[in-house]
Design a protein around this motif. Structure first.
Motif, PDB file in Angstrom:
ATOM      1  N   UNK A  62      50.223  36.264  36.134  1.00 42.24           N
ATOM      2  CA  UNK A  62      49.764  37.288  35.178  1.00 42.24           C
ATOM      3  C   UNK A  62      50.831  38.109  34.119  1.00 42.24           C
ATOM      4  N   UNK A  63      49.955  37.388  33.175  1.00 38.96           N
ATOM      5  CA  UNK A  63      51.504  38.599  32.387  1.00 38.96           C
ATOM      6  C   UNK A  63      50.355  39.716  31.886  1.00 38.96           C
ATOM      7  N   UNK A  64      49.521  39.856  30.981  1.00 38.13           N
ATOM      8  CA  UNK A  64      49.101  40.709  30.728  1.00 38.13           C
ATOM      9  C   UNK A  64      47.280  41.434  31.276  1.00 38.13           C
ATOM     10  N   UNK A  65      46.960  42.590  31.091  1.00 35.62           N
ATOM     11  CA  UNK A  65      45.588  42.995  31.620  1.00 35.62           C
ATOM     12  C   UNK A  65      45.057  44.550  30.720  1.00 35.62           C
ATOM     13  N   UNK A  66      44.553  44.594  29.970  1.00 38.63           N
ATOM     14  CA  UNK A  66      44.046  45.702  29.316  1.00 38.63           C
ATOM     15  C   UNK A  66      43.185  45.745  29.952  1.00 38.63           C
ATOM     16  N   UNK A  67      42.134  47.351  30.047  1.00 39.19           N
ATOM     17  CA  UNK A  67      40.652  47.154  30.217  1.00 39.19           C
ATOM     18  C   UNK A  67      40.644  48.331  29.621  1.00 39.19           C
ATOM     19  N   UNK A  68      39.673  49.046  28.428  1.00 37.61           N
ATOM     20  CA  UNK A  68      39.241  49.984  27.824  1.00 37.61           C
ATOM     21  C   UNK A  68      38.825  51.038  28.605  1.00 37.61           C
ATOM     22  N   UNK A  69      39.039  52.001  27.518  1.00 42.80           N
ATOM     23  CA  UNK A  69      37.894  53.332  28.433  1.00 42.80           C
ATOM     24  C   UNK A  69      36.380  52.636  28.177  1.00 42.80           C
ATOM     25  N   UNK A  70      35.342  53.060  29.245  1.00 42.46           N
ATOM     26  CA  UNK A  70      34.058  52.308  28.939  1.00 42.46           C
ATOM     27  C   UNK A  70      33.315  53.307  27.916  1.00 42.46           C
ATOM     28  N   UNK A  71      32.766  52.603  27.807  1.00 43.63           N
ATOM     29  CA  UNK A  71      31.419  52.765  26.135  1.00 43.63           C
ATOM     30  C   UNK A  71      30.301  53.341  27.059  1.00 43.63           C
ATOM     31  N   UNK A  72      29.740  54.192  27.222  1.00 43.22           N
ATOM     32  CA  UNK A  72      27.994  54.280  28.163  1.00 43.22           C
ATOM     33  C   UNK A  72      26.780  54.957  27.111  1.00 43.22           C
ATOM     34  N   UNK A  73      25.896  54.013  28.081  1.00 39.11           N
ATOM     35  CA  UNK A  73      24.598  54.550  26.588  1.00 39.11           C
ATOM     36  C   UNK A  73      23.313  53.855  27.950  1.00 39.11           C
ATOM     37  N   UNK A  74      22.906  55.502  27.743  1.00 41.60           N
ATOM     38  CA  UNK A  74      21.774  55.450  28.920  1.00 41.60           C
ATOM     39  C   UNK A  74      22.081  53.866  30.130  1.00 41.60           C
ATOM     40  N   UNK A  75      21.314  53.606  30.688  1.00 44.25           N
ATOM     41  CA  UNK A  75      21.861  52.476  31.770  1.00 44.25           C
ATOM     42  C   UNK A  75      22.660  51.605  31.524  1.00 44.25           C
ATOM     43  N   UNK A  76      23.383  51.423  30.343  1.00 50.18           N
ATOM     44  CA  UNK A  76      24.372  49.791  29.929  1.00 50.18           C
ATOM     45  C   UNK A  76      25.820  51.169  30.155  1.00 50.18           C
ATOM     46  N   UNK A  77      27.083  49.847  30.299  1.00 47.51           N
ATOM     47  CA  UNK A  77      28.228  49.884  29.593  1.00 47.51           C
ATOM     48  C   UNK A  77      28.694  49.416  28.882  1.00 47.51           C
ATOM     49  N   UNK A  78      29.738  49.289  29.056  1.00 47.38           N
ATOM     50  CA  UNK A  78      31.042  48.014  28.655  1.00 47.38           C
ATOM     51  C   UNK A  78      32.133  48.412  28.281  1.00 47.38           C
ATOM     52  N   UNK A  79      33.345  47.330  28.429  1.00 47.88           N
ATOM     53  CA  UNK A  79      34.479  47.694  29.237  1.00 47.88           C
ATOM     54  C   UNK A  79      34.593  46.556  27.176  1.00 47.88           C
ATOM     55  N   UNK A  80      36.317  46.482  27.166  1.00 48.97           N
ATOM     56  CA  UNK A  80      36.770  45.470  26.340  1.00 48.97           C
ATOM     57  C   UNK A  80      38.418  44.940  27.417  1.00 48.97           C
ATOM     58  N   UNK A  81      37.804  43.966  27.495  1.00 47.55           N
ATOM     59  CA  UNK A  81      38.809  43.143  28.328  1.00 47.55           C
ATOM     60  C   UNK A  81      39.796  42.137  27.518  1.00 47.55           C
ATOM     61  N   UNK A  82      41.400  42.586  27.408  1.00 48.79           N
ATOM     62  CA  UNK A  82      42.247  41.734  27.196  1.00 48.79           C
ATOM     63  C   UNK A  82      43.177  41.235  28.622  1.00 48.79           C
ATOM     64  N   UNK A  83      43.036  39.997  28.647  1.00 46.30           N
ATOM     65  CA  UNK A  83      43.919  39.432  29.357  1.00 46.30           C
ATOM     66  C   UNK A  83      44.662  38.152  29.625  1.00 46.30           C
ATOM     67  N   UNK A  84      45.923  38.144  29.746  1.00 50.28           N
ATOM     68  CA  UNK A  84      47.167  37.272  29.301  1.00 50.28           C
ATOM     69  C   UNK A  84      47.836  36.743  30.672  1.00 50.28           C
ATOM     70  N   UNK A  85      46.678  35.716  31.196  1.00 52.55           N
ATOM     71  CA  UNK A  85      47.559  34.763  31.780  1.00 52.55           C
ATOM     72  C   UNK A  85      47.433  33.261  31.964  1.00 52.55           C
ATOM     73  N   UNK A  86      48.100  32.497  32.731  1.00 48.86           N
ATOM     74  CA  UNK A  86      48.699  31.368  33.116  1.00 48.86           C
ATOM     75  C   UNK A  86      47.945  30.386  34.070  1.00 48.86           C
ATOM     76  N   UNK A  87      47.114  29.769  34.119  1.00 46.24           N
ATOM     77  CA  UNK A  87      45.476  29.340  34.959  1.00 46.24           C
ATOM     78  C   UNK A  87      46.123  27.959  35.475  1.00 46.24           C
ATOM     79  N   UNK A  88      45.970  27.261  36.609  1.00 50.17           N
ATOM     80  CA  UNK A  88      46.303  26.248  37.210  1.00 50.17           C
ATOM     81  C   UNK A  88      46.193  24.343  36.700  1.00 50.17           C
ATOM     82  N   UNK A  89      46.784  24.246  35.732  1.00 50.71           N
ATOM     83  CA  UNK A  89      46.209  22.696  34.934  1.00 50.71           C
ATOM     84  C   UNK A  89      45.855  23.034  33.627  1.00 50.71           C
TER      85      UNK A  89
END
Length: 115
Positions: A62-89
């Protein structure tokens, strides 16, 4: 704080701690649906959790994980996820995605990822 905001902020915090399975087990509905950017659909919490665990098990570093603050609207919400990882194969990958969630009756019933 509304139920949707509480779920959104709880999910963001658990994900920041790499507790993705715990977040799913506590916040998702048993019949939740996951939609990937390529159109693949996974239905049901056990299948969604199995898919997530397989992904996590294949992370070598795991090199990096950033999760934004949520944006909420009624019954929905969104997050921005930035992930930098090394994966097998695969090697090192950076993913910047928008994660959109739908909440109903106090549980996440749908998640859809865009990247």
């Amino acid at each position: 704080m509304t139920v949707v905001k509480r779920i959104a902020y709880t999910l963001a915090q658990l994900c920041r701690e790499w507790k993705f399975p715990e977040a799913q087990a506590t916040l998702f509905h048993e019949d939740a649906v996951n939609v990937e950017p390529d159109g693949r659909i996974t239905t049901g919490l056990p299948a969604i959790m199995a898919k997530e665990q397989l992904f996590l098990d294949n992370i070598l570093e795991r090199h990096l994980l950033e999760i934004s603050e949520p944006i909420v609207a009624d019954d929905y919400f969104a997050l921005q996820l930035l992930m930098d990882v090394t994966i097998v194969n695969i090697g090192r990958r950076t993913r910047n995605e928008l994660c959109v969630y739908h909440v109903k009756d106090g549980k996440i019933i749908r998640e859809q990822f865009f990247y």
